[in-house]
Design an enzyme around this catalytic site. Structure first.
Site, short mmCIF file in Angstrom:
data_model
loop_
_atom_site.label_atom_id
_atom_site.label_comp_id
_atom_site.label_asym_id
_atom_site.label_seq_id
_atom_site.Cartn_x
_atom_site.Cartn_y
_atom_site.Cartn_z
N LYS A 222 0.63 -1.42 0.17
CA LYS A 222 -0.02 0.16 0.10
C LYS A 222 0.72 1.07 -0.17
O LYS A 222 1.56 1.25 0.40
CB LYS A 222 -1.00 -0.08 1.45
N ARG A 257 -3.52 -10.03 4.77
CA ARG A 257 -3.87 -10.21 3.65
C ARG A 257 -2.73 -9.26 2.40
O ARG A 257 -2.50 -8.43 2.74
CB ARG A 257 -4.81 -9.37 3.15
N1 HH2 Z 1 -7.53 -3.88 0.92
C1 HH2 Z 1 -8.04 -4.01 -0.48
C2 HH2 Z 1 -8.75 -4.41 -0.85
N2 HH2 Z 1 -9.57 -5.14 0.35
N3 HH2 Z 1 -9.85 -6.56 2.53
C3 HH2 Z 1 -9.88 -6.24 3.66
N4 HH2 Z 1 -10.45 -7.13 4.42
N5 HH2 Z 1 -8.45 -5.68 4.31
C4 HH2 Z 1 -7.50 -4.55 3.69
O1 HH2 Z 1 -6.75 -4.13 3.96
C5 HH2 Z 1 -8.35 -4.74 1.91
C6 HH2 Z 1 -9.19 -5.55 1.28
C7 HH2 Z 1 -7.07 -3.30 -1.68
O2 HH2 Z 1 -6.13 -3.50 -2.11
P1 HH2 Z 1 -6.05 -4.27 -3.06
O3 HH2 Z 1 -7.19 -5.50 -2.78
O4 HH2 Z 1 -4.49 -5.75 -3.56
O5 HH2 Z 1 -6.53 -3.03 -4.55
P2 HH2 Z 1 -8.16 -2.99 -5.06
O6 HH2 Z 1 -8.47 -2.41 -3.70
O7 HH2 Z 1 -7.04 -2.08 -6.11
O8 HH2 Z 1 -7.77 -3.78 -5.68
#
Ligand code: HH2
Length: 275
Positions: A222, A257
């Site tokens: 992040k 995660r």
């Molecule tokens: N962060 C993201 C998405 N889902 N769920 C949980 N429980 N905790 C988190 O910190 C979290 C999450 C954002 O990251 P990512 O899925 O890599 O990116 P994007 O939202 O752009 O798909």
């Protein structure tokens, strides 16, 4: 502490569980476009399991700041075929969605955990959908919505404010019929938080243990890590991520995660032995 899901249990406290991220999206901030093809997505999930993932978190809508909203039908079309194949292969799958119709289809396809970044507030039908399916639920804190959350977020005391949010949210989930031993809490790194808020949450993560539920945390690649390291690009944040994963585990995280499963599995196994 245990987390129950249909047909199984996560026994927390002995070791950290690795949740591998599989974004079946064209626009996620880190892996957008990489796994939109279902065959590639399935191969990626198999690799993550070999590398140590306990849970595969399948998402069909990016939640990055300012991301475009995806209609439910499109999100379902992206995630359900992939979830069905992973579940059929025996993988433990969570679905990262805030829409009840997508979640219901995902549960039918075999997802056993709901990962809802709105903590059941995004869709009034979500709590009931989760309760009926009997799935485990990750309740994540977010201030505002993905569209607005990074506009100068302010808190009295970031940890106290999130604790109060969780207390109310746990009560609402219980009232909706979701059992307590199915709930996991996640403070939502990067969701309506400044870089300093994210660091403070990590420094004080142990304070969330007072709520008596397992903790999940998502720091992987992040932007606060990029910023802390003087502007590292998203694919150059693995070591920074490793530091946050180790620190989170030492302060009581049960589920991490992550994108970089091979590396973070090593970090978790090592840190588990230091804990
Ligand atoms: N962060 C993201 C998405 N889902 N769920 C949980 N429980 N905790 C988190 O910190 C979290 C999450 C954002 O990251 P990512 O899925 O890599 O990116 P994007 O939202 O752009 O798909």
């Amino acid at each position: 502490m245990i987390v129950r899901y249909p047909g199984g249990l996560l026994v927390c406290g002995k070791r950290t569980f690795i949740m591998g991220i599989l974004n079946v999206t064209p626009d996620s901030f880190s892996d957008g476009g990489d796994w939109i093809d279902p065959d590639r997505a399935v191969r990626r999930a198999r690799t993550m399991v070999r590398e140590g993932a306990d849970i595969i978190d399948v998402g069909g809508e990016s939640t990055r700041p300012g991301a475009r909203a995806v209609p439910a039908a499109e999100e379902t079309r992206r995630v359900v075929p992939v979830i069905r194949r992973l579940a059929d292969e025996g993988m433990l799958v969570s679905v990262d969605t805030s829409k009840a119709s997508v979640a219901r289809a995902a549960f039918r396809a075999g997802a056993k955990i709901l990962n809802d970044v709105t903590a059941l507030r995004g869709d009034p039908a979500m709590a009931r959908a989760a309760a009926r399916a009997g799935v485990a639920v990750i309740l994540m804190h977010m201030k505002g919505t993905p569209r607005t959350m990074q506009r100068n977020p302010e808190y009295g005391d970031v940890v106290e404010d999130i604790l109060a949010f969780f207390r109310e949210n746990l009560r609402n989930a219980l009232r909706a019929g979701i059992e307590r031993d199915k709930m996991i809490l996640d403070p939502g790194i990067g969701f309506g938080k400044s870089p300093e808020h994210n660091l403070e949450i990590l420094r004080r993560l142990d304070e969330f243990r007072s709520l008596g539920r397992p903790l999940a945390i998502g720091t992987s690649r992040k932007s606060f890590i990029g910023r802390a390291l003087g502007g590292r690009r998203v694919d150059d944040r693995v070591c920074g991520t490793a530091a946050t994963v180790a620190a989170a585990i030492l302060r009581g995280a049960d589920v991490v995660r992550v994108h970089d499963v091979r590396e973070m599995s090593d970090v978790a196994r090592m840190t588990d032995q230091l804990r």
